[in-house]
Motif scaffolding. Structure first.
Motif, short mmCIF file in Angstrom:
data_model
loop_
_atom_site.label_atom_id
_atom_site.label_comp_id
_atom_site.label_asym_id
_atom_site.label_seq_id
_atom_site.Cartn_x
_atom_site.Cartn_y
_atom_site.Cartn_z
N LYS A 177 0.83 -1.21 0.00
CA LYS A 177 0.00 0.00 0.00
C LYS A 177 0.86 1.25 0.00
O LYS A 177 0.57 2.23 -0.70
CB LYS A 177 -0.92 0.01 1.22
CG LYS A 177 -2.02 -1.00 1.17
CD LYS A 177 -2.84 -0.96 2.44
CE LYS A 177 -3.77 -2.14 2.54
NZ LYS A 177 -4.50 -2.18 3.80
N THR A 178 1.92 1.22 0.79
CA THR A 178 2.83 2.38 0.85
C THR A 178 3.50 2.60 -0.50
O THR A 178 3.58 3.73 -0.98
CB THR A 178 3.90 2.16 1.95
OG1 THR A 178 3.24 1.95 3.19
CG2 THR A 178 4.82 3.36 2.05
N PHE A 179 3.95 1.53 -1.12
CA PHE A 179 4.61 1.63 -2.42
C PHE A 179 3.65 2.21 -3.47
O PHE A 179 4.02 3.09 -4.24
CB PHE A 179 5.11 0.25 -2.87
CG PHE A 179 5.82 0.26 -4.18
CD1 PHE A 179 7.08 0.81 -4.30
CD2 PHE A 179 5.22 -0.28 -5.30
CE1 PHE A 179 7.74 0.83 -5.52
CE2 PHE A 179 5.86 -0.27 -6.52
CZ PHE A 179 7.13 0.29 -6.64
N LYS A 180 2.42 1.72 -3.48
CA LYS A 180 1.43 2.24 -4.44
C LYS A 180 1.17 3.72 -4.20
O LYS A 180 1.05 4.51 -5.16
CB LYS A 180 0.13 1.44 -4.34
CG LYS A 180 0.24 0.07 -4.91
CD LYS A 180 -1.04 -0.72 -4.72
CE LYS A 180 -0.86 -2.16 -5.19
NZ LYS A 180 -2.04 -2.99 -4.93
N PHE A 181 1.09 4.12 -2.94
CA PHE A 181 0.90 5.54 -2.63
C PHE A 181 2.08 6.37 -3.10
O PHE A 181 1.92 7.43 -3.71
CB PHE A 181 0.69 5.74 -1.12
CG PHE A 181 0.73 7.18 -0.71
CD1 PHE A 181 -0.34 8.02 -0.98
CD2 PHE A 181 1.86 7.70 -0.08
CE1 PHE A 181 -0.28 9.36 -0.62
CE2 PHE A 181 1.91 9.02 0.29
CZ PHE A 181 0.83 9.86 0.01
N LEU A 182 3.28 5.90 -2.83
CA LEU A 182 4.48 6.66 -3.22
C LEU A 182 4.60 6.82 -4.73
O LEU A 182 5.11 7.81 -5.22
CB LEU A 182 5.73 5.98 -2.65
CG LEU A 182 5.88 6.05 -1.13
CD1 LEU A 182 7.08 5.24 -0.68
CD2 LEU A 182 5.98 7.50 -0.67
N GLN A 183 4.08 5.85 -5.47
CA GLN A 183 4.10 5.94 -6.93
C GLN A 183 3.18 7.06 -7.44
O GLN A 183 3.37 7.54 -8.55
CB GLN A 183 3.69 4.61 -7.56
CG GLN A 183 4.77 3.55 -7.45
CD GLN A 183 4.36 2.26 -8.13
OE1 GLN A 183 3.24 1.82 -7.99
NE2 GLN A 183 5.29 1.67 -8.85
N THR A 184 2.23 7.47 -6.66
CA THR A 184 1.30 8.52 -7.09
C THR A 184 1.88 9.93 -6.87
O THR A 184 1.32 10.89 -7.39
CB THR A 184 -0.05 8.43 -6.34
OG1 THR A 184 0.16 8.71 -4.95
CG2 THR A 184 -0.68 7.06 -6.52
N ILE A 185 2.96 10.01 -6.13
CA ILE A 185 3.56 11.32 -5.84
C ILE A 185 4.39 11.78 -7.03
O ILE A 185 5.27 11.06 -7.50
CB ILE A 185 4.43 11.26 -4.57
CG1 ILE A 185 3.56 10.89 -3.37
CG2 ILE A 185 5.14 12.59 -4.33
CD1 ILE A 185 4.34 10.66 -2.10
N LYS A 186 4.09 12.95 -7.49
CA LYS A 186 4.83 13.53 -8.63
C LYS A 186 5.97 14.37 -8.09
O LYS A 186 5.78 15.25 -7.25
CB LYS A 186 3.91 14.41 -9.48
CG LYS A 186 2.66 13.73 -9.97
CD LYS A 186 2.99 12.75 -11.04
CE LYS A 186 1.66 12.21 -11.60
NZ LYS A 186 1.74 10.89 -12.06
N ILE A 187 7.16 14.11 -8.59
CA ILE A 187 8.33 14.89 -8.15
C ILE A 187 8.75 15.83 -9.24
O ILE A 187 8.75 15.59 -10.35
CB ILE A 187 9.50 13.96 -7.76
CG1 ILE A 187 9.06 13.10 -6.58
CG2 ILE A 187 10.72 14.78 -7.41
CD1 ILE A 187 10.10 12.12 -6.12
#
Length: 89
Positions: A79-89
Motif C-alpha cells: 500500500k505504501t509503495f502504491k501511494f508513493l508511486q502517485t507522488i509527482k516529483i
C-alpha cells in the motif's frame, strides 16, 4: 489505557484469534468481521462483547487470511509503495 495495543491485536488476528477491544485501532483492523470494538471498558460492555464472541463461529483460517492480506508487513509495504508511486516529483 485508552488505546489498543496495535501490534498485539494484529498478532492475535495473524494467529486466527478474534479480538475484543476498547480503544482506538486502524481502519483495516476495525473493518474486519473479527474485531469487536467496545464503547468503553465498563463491566457491562465487556460482558456484552464476550457474549457476542461466544455465540459467533469463527474460521481461524479465514481470520489468518484476512490478517495476511490486510495487516502483514507485505500488505502495508505494498500500500505504501502504491501511494508513493502517485507522488509527482
Amino acid at each position: 489505557m485508552k488505546e489498543a495495543q496495535s501490534l498485539k491485536v494484529r498478532h492475535y488476528l495473524a494467529l486466527g484469534i478474534p479480538v475484543l477491544l476498547a480503544g482506538g485501532e486502524s481502519k483495516e483492523v476495525l473493518e474486519s468481521n473479527f474485531v469487536y470494538q467496545l464503547p468503553d471498558t465498563s463491566a457491562q460492555h465487556i460482558a456484552d462483547g464476550l457474549k457476542k464472541l461466544a455465540v459467533q463461529t469463527f474460521s481461524r483460517e479465514k481470520i489468518m487470511r484476512y490478517a495476511n492480506a490486510h495487516l502483514s508487513w507485505e500488505a502495508i509495504a505494498s500500500k505504501t509503495f502504491k501511494f508513493l508511486q502517485t507522488i509527482k516529483i
